[in-house]
Write a protein that holds these residues in place. Sequence first.
Motif, PDB file in Angstrom:
ATOM      1  N   LEU A   1       0.858  -1.095  -0.067  1.00 15.35           N
ATOM      2  CA  LEU A   1       0.056   0.029  -0.048  1.00 15.35           C
ATOM      3  C   LEU A   1       0.629   1.141   0.108  1.00 15.35           C
ATOM      4  N   ALA A   2       0.304   2.355  -0.677  1.00 12.60           N
ATOM      5  CA  ALA A   2       0.977   3.515  -0.515  1.00 12.60           C
ATOM      6  C   ALA A   2       0.179   4.668   0.110  1.00 12.60           C
ATOM      7  N   LEU A   3       0.552   5.417   0.993  1.00 11.33           N
ATOM      8  CA  LEU A   3      -0.237   6.542   1.597  1.00 11.33           C
ATOM      9  C   LEU A   3       0.339   7.867   1.411  1.00 11.33           C
ATOM     10  N   GLY A   4      -0.554   8.843   0.927  1.00 15.06           N
ATOM     11  CA  GLY A   4      -0.086   9.994   0.617  1.00 15.06           C
ATOM     12  C   GLY A   4      -0.390  10.723  -0.593  1.00 15.06           C
ATOM     13  N   LEU A   5       0.263  11.942  -0.847  1.00 21.83           N
ATOM     14  CA  LEU A   5      -0.197  12.568  -2.251  1.00 21.83           C
ATOM     15  C   LEU A   5       0.780  11.987  -3.232  1.00 21.83           C
ATOM     16  N   ILE A   6       0.437  11.231  -4.135  1.00 17.33           N
ATOM     17  CA  ILE A   6       1.342  10.568  -5.089  1.00 17.33           C
ATOM     18  C   ILE A   6       0.710  10.670  -6.429  1.00 17.33           C
ATOM     19  N   PRO A   7       0.621  11.543  -7.116  1.00 19.01           N
ATOM     20  CA  PRO A   7       0.133  11.965  -8.418  1.00 19.01           C
ATOM     21  C   PRO A   7       0.477  10.871  -9.739  1.00 19.01           C
TER      22      PRO A   7
ATOM     23  N   CYS B   1      -2.211  29.845   7.455  1.00 21.68           N
ATOM     24  CA  CYS B   1      -1.069  30.194   6.592  1.00 21.68           C
ATOM     25  C   CYS B   1      -1.901  31.313   6.033  1.00 21.68           C
ATOM     26  N   PRO B   2      -0.909  32.665   6.069  1.00 21.80           N
ATOM     27  CA  PRO B   2      -1.498  33.834   5.488  1.00 21.80           C
ATOM     28  C   PRO B   2      -1.756  34.133   3.840  1.00 21.80           C
ATOM     29  N   ILE B   3      -0.836  33.032   3.402  1.00 21.70           N
ATOM     30  CA  ILE B   3      -1.269  33.064   1.690  1.00 21.70           C
ATOM     31  C   ILE B   3      -1.846  31.885   1.317  1.00 21.70           C
ATOM     32  N   PRO B   4      -2.666  32.098   0.304  1.00 20.81           N
ATOM     33  CA  PRO B   4      -3.420  30.953  -0.164  1.00 20.81           C
ATOM     34  C   PRO B   4      -2.474  29.854  -1.166  1.00 20.81           C
ATOM     35  N   ILE B   5      -2.406  28.548  -0.517  1.00 17.87           N
ATOM     36  CA  ILE B   5      -1.720  27.382  -0.917  1.00 17.87           C
ATOM     37  C   ILE B   5      -2.744  26.501  -1.241  1.00 17.87           C
ATOM     38  N   PRO B   6      -2.904  25.919  -2.659  1.00 17.70           N
ATOM     39  CA  PRO B   6      -3.835  24.828  -2.779  1.00 17.70           C
ATOM     40  C   PRO B   6      -3.717  23.562  -1.912  1.00 17.70           C
ATOM     41  N   GLY B   7      -4.952  23.133  -1.513  1.00 16.44           N
ATOM     42  CA  GLY B   7      -4.780  22.056  -0.744  1.00 16.44           C
ATOM     43  C   GLY B   7      -4.687  20.784  -1.390  1.00 16.44           C
ATOM     44  N   PHE B   8      -4.619  19.613  -0.743  1.00 13.79           N
ATOM     45  CA  PHE B   8      -4.530  18.345  -1.705  1.00 13.79           C
ATOM     46  C   PHE B   8      -5.243  17.310  -0.642  1.00 13.79           C
ATOM     47  N   THR B   9      -5.381  16.070  -1.445  1.00 17.43           N
ATOM     48  CA  THR B   9      -6.018  15.098  -0.779  1.00 17.43           C
ATOM     49  C   THR B   9      -5.105  13.881  -0.673  1.00 17.43           C
ATOM     50  N   VAL B  10      -5.042  13.265   0.704  1.00 22.63           N
ATOM     51  CA  VAL B  10      -4.197  12.288   0.993  1.00 22.63           C
ATOM     52  C   VAL B  10      -5.148  10.968   0.720  1.00 22.63           C
ATOM     53  N   LYS B  11      -4.247  10.064  -0.091  1.00 21.87           N
ATOM     54  CA  LYS B  11      -5.075   8.934  -0.625  1.00 21.87           C
ATOM     55  C   LYS B  11      -4.240   7.522  -0.259  1.00 21.87           C
ATOM     56  N   GLN B  12      -4.981   6.519  -0.383  1.00 25.40           N
ATOM     57  CA  GLN B  12      -4.397   5.146  -0.366  1.00 25.40           C
ATOM     58  C   GLN B  12      -4.181   4.485  -1.729  1.00 25.40           C
ATOM     59  N   HIS B  13      -3.156   4.204  -2.077  1.00 22.89           N
ATOM     60  CA  HIS B  13      -2.873   3.493  -3.435  1.00 22.89           C
ATOM     61  C   HIS B  13      -2.537   1.928  -3.410  1.00 22.89           C
ATOM     62  N   TRP B  14      -3.072   1.485  -4.265  1.00 23.99           N
ATOM     63  CA  TRP B  14      -2.557  -0.007  -4.444  1.00 23.99           C
ATOM     64  C   TRP B  14      -2.933  -0.636  -5.894  1.00 23.99           C
ATOM     65  N   HIS B  15      -2.017  -1.549  -6.279  1.00 25.68           N
ATOM     66  CA  HIS B  15      -1.993  -2.025  -7.690  1.00 25.68           C
ATOM     67  C   HIS B  15      -3.046  -2.990  -7.819  1.00 25.68           C
ATOM     68  N   SER B  16      -3.569  -3.102  -9.045  1.00 24.21           N
ATOM     69  CA  SER B  16      -4.754  -3.881  -9.557  1.00 24.21           C
ATOM     70  C   SER B  16      -4.462  -5.293  -9.232  1.00 24.21           C
TER      71      SER B  16
END
Length: 308
Positions: A153-159, A267-282
């Motif tokens: 499994l992989a957890l995180g932001l892994i585009p 944070c006083p400046i706008p930074i795009p958020g992101f989604t933490v996901k879990q990834h697995w191979h088919s």
Amino acid sequence: MKKDAAPAPLLDAHLLQLFELIYDTRSVTRAAEQLDLAQPTVSIWLGKLRRQLGDPLFVRTPSGMLPTPEADALIGTVRQALESLRYLAQREARFEPATSERRFRICMTDASHITLLPQLLAHVRSVAPGVRLGAERIDERTAQRLEAGEADLALGLIPELDAGFYQQSLYNQDWVCLANTRHPRIGEALSREIYAQEGHINIVSGTGHRLLDASLERHHLEHRVVLELPGFLGLPAIVSTTDLLVTLPRHIGETLARLYGLRVFPCPIPIPGFTVKQHWHSRYHNDPGNRWLRELCASLFLRDRSGE
């Protein structure tokens, strides 16, 4: 040149079942009833079975359809084959966490070592005491390791994990800033002006820092970096003993602030958020152990943390 003999045709499982039923009931009619088939259809099947096995198999007598010696010789093999087929049809692959000694390897960031791993480990130890966990780095080989079964499994932001991979969103992340509770120039709020004037620590590992750098550049905001760190090890000690700021995702920021007594600011400046996901191979989508691990992570982490 002599041609190779053609392979013998495989017997259909339905024909084997018919063989067993006629042997047990001594009746084509009763076999047809139990198979819920018309008797002419069963007669056709019996003819096919006779041709493939090269023997009459059953002979009609006043006492019913009696087996030939060849049928008597084959019935044990037929029953064994049917038992094997029934086992395969009814077999349900299972994972028993209470007794398993499997080792699971999870690719994650060092931030997840602090935010996710302690909770995951505590739960695994309570329900699956023989299971071992291994934390792996997220890097350019993560996709290859997941495909090869070297990681589960992989957890995180892994585009970069797209084709051939499943994914499930777990929680959303926005950004916060951490500071020393005794910071001499920050009052109740962290303004954009103070943010631009102060020295910063930059965490250069992971994918998230690229979102931060791109946002600073887009807003033409100077970010005076005094210290670069490859990860979060040592970060709380440095923030708590200096006037440096650090900008980081909310989950790890609030966790470190709670553990080490640091101040958290939006944070006083706008930074795009992101989604933490879990990834697995088919390849491992239907693996019972992998499924158990995914469901466990979802039960522990599936929620929106953007408002925390």
